[in-house]
Design a protein around this motif. Structure first.
Motif, short mmCIF file in Angstrom:
data_model
loop_
_atom_site.label_atom_id
_atom_site.label_comp_id
_atom_site.label_asym_id
_atom_site.label_seq_id
_atom_site.Cartn_x
_atom_site.Cartn_y
_atom_site.Cartn_z
N ASP A 24 22.08 11.45 -0.37
CA ASP A 24 22.98 10.45 -0.93
C ASP A 24 22.77 9.09 -0.28
O ASP A 24 22.72 8.05 -0.95
N THR A 25 22.63 9.07 1.03
CA THR A 25 22.39 7.82 1.75
C THR A 25 21.08 7.18 1.30
O THR A 25 21.02 5.97 1.06
N GLU A 26 20.05 7.99 1.17
CA GLU A 26 18.76 7.46 0.72
C GLU A 26 18.84 6.92 -0.70
O GLU A 26 18.27 5.88 -1.01
N ALA A 27 19.57 7.63 -1.57
CA ALA A 27 19.72 7.16 -2.96
C ALA A 27 20.45 5.83 -3.01
O ALA A 27 20.07 4.93 -3.78
N ILE A 28 21.47 5.66 -2.19
CA ILE A 28 22.21 4.40 -2.14
C ILE A 28 21.30 3.28 -1.66
O ILE A 28 21.28 2.18 -2.23
N GLU A 29 20.53 3.53 -0.59
CA GLU A 29 19.62 2.52 -0.07
C GLU A 29 18.54 2.17 -1.09
O GLU A 29 18.17 1.00 -1.23
N ASP A 30 18.03 3.16 -1.81
CA ASP A 30 17.03 2.88 -2.85
C ASP A 30 17.63 2.01 -3.94
O ASP A 30 17.00 1.07 -4.42
N TYR A 31 18.86 2.31 -4.37
CA TYR A 31 19.51 1.53 -5.41
C TYR A 31 19.72 0.09 -4.95
O TYR A 31 19.47 -0.85 -5.70
N GLU A 32 20.19 -0.08 -3.72
CA GLU A 32 20.46 -1.42 -3.20
C GLU A 32 19.19 -2.22 -2.98
O GLU A 32 19.23 -3.44 -2.95
N SER A 33 18.05 -1.55 -2.84
CA SER A 33 16.80 -2.27 -2.58
C SER A 33 16.07 -2.67 -3.86
O SER A 33 14.96 -3.19 -3.80
N ARG A 34 16.67 -2.48 -5.02
CA ARG A 34 16.01 -2.79 -6.28
C ARG A 34 15.99 -4.27 -6.63
O ARG A 34 15.39 -4.66 -7.61
N GLY A 35 16.60 -5.10 -5.82
CA GLY A 35 16.60 -6.54 -6.09
C GLY A 35 15.22 -7.14 -5.93
O GLY A 35 14.25 -6.48 -5.56
N ASP A 36 15.10 -8.41 -6.23
CA ASP A 36 13.82 -9.10 -6.08
C ASP A 36 13.42 -9.12 -4.61
O ASP A 36 14.24 -9.43 -3.74
N PRO A 37 12.17 -8.81 -4.31
CA PRO A 37 11.74 -8.87 -2.92
C PRO A 37 11.76 -10.31 -2.41
O PRO A 37 11.39 -11.23 -3.14
N LYS A 38 12.23 -10.48 -1.22
CA LYS A 38 12.30 -11.80 -0.61
C LYS A 38 11.12 -11.94 0.35
O LYS A 38 11.13 -11.38 1.42
N ILE A 39 10.13 -12.67 -0.08
CA ILE A 39 8.89 -12.78 0.67
C ILE A 39 8.81 -14.16 1.31
O ILE A 39 9.00 -15.17 0.66
N PHE A 40 8.53 -14.18 2.60
CA PHE A 40 8.45 -15.44 3.33
C PHE A 40 7.04 -16.01 3.33
O PHE A 40 6.84 -17.19 3.53
N ILE A 41 6.05 -15.17 3.12
CA ILE A 41 4.66 -15.62 3.08
C ILE A 41 4.21 -15.61 1.63
O ILE A 41 4.29 -14.59 0.95
N GLU A 42 3.71 -16.72 1.17
CA GLU A 42 3.28 -16.83 -0.23
C GLU A 42 2.00 -16.04 -0.45
O GLU A 42 1.08 -16.09 0.36
N ASP A 43 1.96 -15.28 -1.53
CA ASP A 43 0.78 -14.49 -1.93
C ASP A 43 0.32 -13.50 -0.87
O ASP A 43 -0.88 -13.34 -0.64
N CYS A 44 1.24 -12.83 -0.23
CA CYS A 44 0.88 -11.79 0.74
C CYS A 44 0.99 -10.44 0.02
O CYS A 44 2.08 -9.92 -0.21
N GLY A 45 -0.14 -9.89 -0.36
CA GLY A 45 -0.18 -8.66 -1.13
C GLY A 45 0.47 -7.49 -0.41
O GLY A 45 1.14 -6.65 -1.02
N THR A 46 0.28 -7.41 0.90
CA THR A 46 0.85 -6.30 1.66
C THR A 46 2.37 -6.33 1.60
O THR A 46 3.00 -5.30 1.33
N LEU A 47 2.96 -7.48 1.82
CA LEU A 47 4.43 -7.56 1.81
C LEU A 47 4.98 -7.36 0.40
O LEU A 47 6.05 -6.76 0.23
N LYS A 48 4.29 -7.86 -0.61
CA LYS A 48 4.76 -7.66 -1.98
C LYS A 48 4.75 -6.18 -2.33
O LYS A 48 5.70 -5.67 -2.93
N HIS A 49 3.69 -5.50 -1.95
CA HIS A 49 3.60 -4.06 -2.21
C HIS A 49 4.70 -3.31 -1.46
O HIS A 49 5.38 -2.46 -2.04
#
Length: 67
Positions: A24-49
């Motif tokens: 249940d905890t994992e499902a809640i965290e997965d649901y909450e993490s569905r927002g747009d990723p907030k990336i501080f480095i532009e065009d960083c493939g590793t962080l986007k993935h």
């Protein structure tokens, strides 16, 4: 809480309850993490993935180490 006085039936019930709580905890965290990723480095493939694959909590820990 497993101990020497716990019967096998009690242990199985306790184990199943803990498993449900963890899922249940994992499902809640997965649901909450569905927002747009907030990336501080532009065009960083590793962080986007990683932002798409991991939960938000795991991603922020990884991002902190990565940066």
């Amino acid at each position: 809480m497993a101990c020497k006085t716990m019967s096998i039936t009690e242990f199985v019930k306790y184990y199943e309850q803990r498993t449900i709580e963890i899922c249940d905890t994992e499902a809640i965290e997965d649901y909450e993490s569905r927002g747009d990723p907030k990336i501080f480095i532009e065009d960083c493939g590793t962080l986007k993935h990683d932002a798409r694959v991991y939960t938000w909590i795991i991603y922020t820990r990884f991002q902190h180490e990565f940066l």
